[in-house]
Design a protein around this motif. Structure first.
Motif, mmCIF file in Angstrom:
data_model
loop_
_atom_site.group_PDB
_atom_site.id
_atom_site.type_symbol
_atom_site.label_atom_id
_atom_site.label_comp_id
_atom_site.label_asym_id
_atom_site.label_seq_id
_atom_site.Cartn_x
_atom_site.Cartn_y
_atom_site.Cartn_z
ATOM 1 N N ALA A 63 -2.892 10.247 6.450
ATOM 2 C CA ALA A 63 -2.388 9.643 5.225
ATOM 3 C C ALA A 63 -3.553 9.062 4.447
ATOM 4 N N PHE A 64 -3.546 9.297 3.152
ATOM 5 C CA PHE A 64 -4.582 8.773 2.268
ATOM 6 C C PHE A 64 -3.971 7.642 1.447
ATOM 7 N N PHE A 65 -4.661 6.527 1.437
ATOM 8 C CA PHE A 65 -4.106 5.327 0.835
ATOM 9 C C PHE A 65 -4.639 5.067 -0.570
ATOM 10 N N GLY A 66 -3.805 4.428 -1.361
ATOM 11 C CA GLY A 66 -4.242 3.873 -2.629
ATOM 12 C C GLY A 66 -4.847 2.498 -2.409
ATOM 13 N N GLN A 67 -5.249 1.870 -3.498
ATOM 14 C CA GLN A 67 -5.914 0.569 -3.382
ATOM 15 C C GLN A 67 -4.934 -0.586 -3.233
ATOM 16 N N LEU A 104 0.832 -1.194 0.000
ATOM 17 C CA LEU A 104 0.000 0.000 0.000
ATOM 18 C C LEU A 104 0.865 1.242 0.000
ATOM 19 N N CYS A 105 0.449 2.180 -0.805
ATOM 20 C CA CYS A 105 1.098 3.478 -0.853
ATOM 21 C C CYS A 105 0.135 4.501 -0.263
ATOM 22 N N ALA A 106 0.663 5.450 0.456
ATOM 23 C CA ALA A 106 -0.158 6.518 1.015
ATOM 24 C C ALA A 106 0.547 7.842 0.794
ATOM 25 N N SER A 107 -0.230 8.910 0.734
ATOM 26 C CA SER A 107 0.388 10.218 0.612
ATOM 27 C C SER A 107 -0.215 11.167 1.638
ATOM 28 N N SER A 108 0.528 12.184 1.955
ATOM 29 C CA SER A 108 0.037 13.196 2.882
ATOM 30 C C SER A 108 0.758 14.498 2.623
ATOM 31 N N LEU A 109 0.169 15.568 3.174
ATOM 32 C CA LEU A 109 0.830 16.859 3.142
ATOM 33 C C LEU A 109 1.119 17.207 4.582
ATOM 34 N N LEU A 110 2.375 17.201 4.954
ATOM 35 C CA LEU A 110 2.745 17.431 6.334
ATOM 36 C C LEU A 110 2.499 18.886 6.713
ATOM 37 N N PRO A 163 -6.888 1.320 3.004
ATOM 38 C CA PRO A 163 -7.536 1.861 4.194
ATOM 39 C C PRO A 163 -8.032 3.282 3.950
ATOM 40 N N THR A 164 -9.148 3.620 4.543
ATOM 41 C CA THR A 164 -9.662 4.983 4.461
ATOM 42 C C THR A 164 -9.709 5.591 5.855
ATOM 43 N N PHE A 165 -9.324 6.833 5.929
ATOM 44 C CA PHE A 165 -9.268 7.531 7.211
ATOM 45 C C PHE A 165 -10.676 7.708 7.772
ATOM 46 N N LEU A 166 -10.793 7.480 9.068
ATOM 47 C CA LEU A 166 -12.095 7.553 9.715
ATOM 48 C C LEU A 166 -12.166 8.726 10.685
ATOM 49 N N ILE A 167 -11.309 8.724 11.664
ATOM 50 C CA ILE A 167 -11.358 9.734 12.712
ATOM 51 C C ILE A 167 -10.002 9.775 13.410
ATOM 52 N N SER A 168 -9.667 10.920 13.992
ATOM 53 C CA SER A 168 -8.390 11.039 14.680
ATOM 54 C C SER A 168 -8.563 11.780 16.004
ATOM 55 N N ILE A 169 -7.528 11.723 16.825
ATOM 56 C CA ILE A 169 -7.539 12.457 18.075
ATOM 57 C C ILE A 169 -6.124 12.853 18.445
ATOM 58 N N SER A 170 -5.990 14.071 18.915
ATOM 59 C CA SER A 170 -4.705 14.541 19.409
ATOM 60 C C SER A 170 -4.572 14.160 20.875
#
Lengths: 114, 110
Positions: free
Chosen positions: A103-107, A90-96, B44-51
């Motif tokens: 992180a948003f993942f690919g399939q 799985l690859c994921a990307s994000s903007l720090l 995976p898809t992001f659901l929810i987070s917490i600091s």
């Protein structure tokens, strides 16, 4: 807006060969992460690239390598394939921003080593 | 050495009831926690987070609770729906990329 895209979706290789997996991040994202999900295991962190540089590496042998291109897309290379390398990659990307980023993942790419 | 642990590999809940998924962590440097949901053959898809400065975050049917002293977090889904059936991953972050647990497979039975 296009999400994270990975290619190919499936890859079958024989033991000893090399595999190349590709990832295009979400537009504007500069960080790319690679994870391995083997059967029965969670997501194991492989590599993190940001702004073209390798920032961190998980506990994997050196035959797992990669790079990030100027357009922020990334490639994962696995040399000298072993049967246990069969997994979903799985690859994921994000903007720090401020150190935190979802992180948003690919399939994923399903790699099968025979 | 697993830094993020999800000790229940699976959970079955009746539709309409509450689902509680648990997660424990060992690294006190973690200061941001996330939950992801994963369907078969999808990422995976992001659901929810917490600091770590909060102890609760709510988003619709989903609430995450954080107990820093116990190094424990939980995801509550109420009411549970059949479409919630998936594998849920807990993840933690400090200055390094996300560290994931092994996941809990939730089955919501109609």
């Amino acid at each position: 807006e296009a999400g994270v895209t990975q290619s190919p979706t499936h890859l079958i290789k024989t033991r000893g060969q090399q595999a190349t997996l590709r990832c295009s991040p979400i537009s504007g994202h500069t960080s790319v992460y690679w994870y391995q999900q083997a059967l029965g295991l969670g997501l194991q962190f492989l590599l993190w690239y940001d702004e073209g540089e390798e920032r961190n590496r998980g506990n994997f042998p050196p035959r797992f390598s990669g790079r990030q291109f100027p357009n922020y897309s990334s490639e994962l290379n696995v040399n000298a394939l072993e049967l246990e390398d069969s997994a979903l990659y799985l690859c994921a990307s994000s903007l720090l921003v401020g150190g935190y980023a979802e992180a948003f993942f690919g399939q994923g790419t399903r790699l099968t080593v025979v | 050495d697993q830094q993020v642990k999800q000790n229940s590999p699976s959970l079955s809940v009746q539709e309409g009831r509450i689902s509680i998924l648990n997660c424990d962590y060992t690294n006190s440097m973690f200061d941001y926690f996330l939950w992801y949901k994963k369907y078969p053959a999808e990422g995976p898809t992001f659901l929810i987070s917490i600091s770590s400065i909060k102890d609760k975050n709510e988003d619709g049917r989903f609430t995450v609770f954080l107990n820093k002293s116990a190094k424990h977090l939980s995801l509550h889904i109420v009411p549970s729906q059949p479409g919630d059936s998936a594998v849920y991953f807990c993840a933690a972050l400090s200055s390094t990329p996300l560290v994931f647990g092994k996941g809990t497979r939730l089955s919501v039975i109609a």
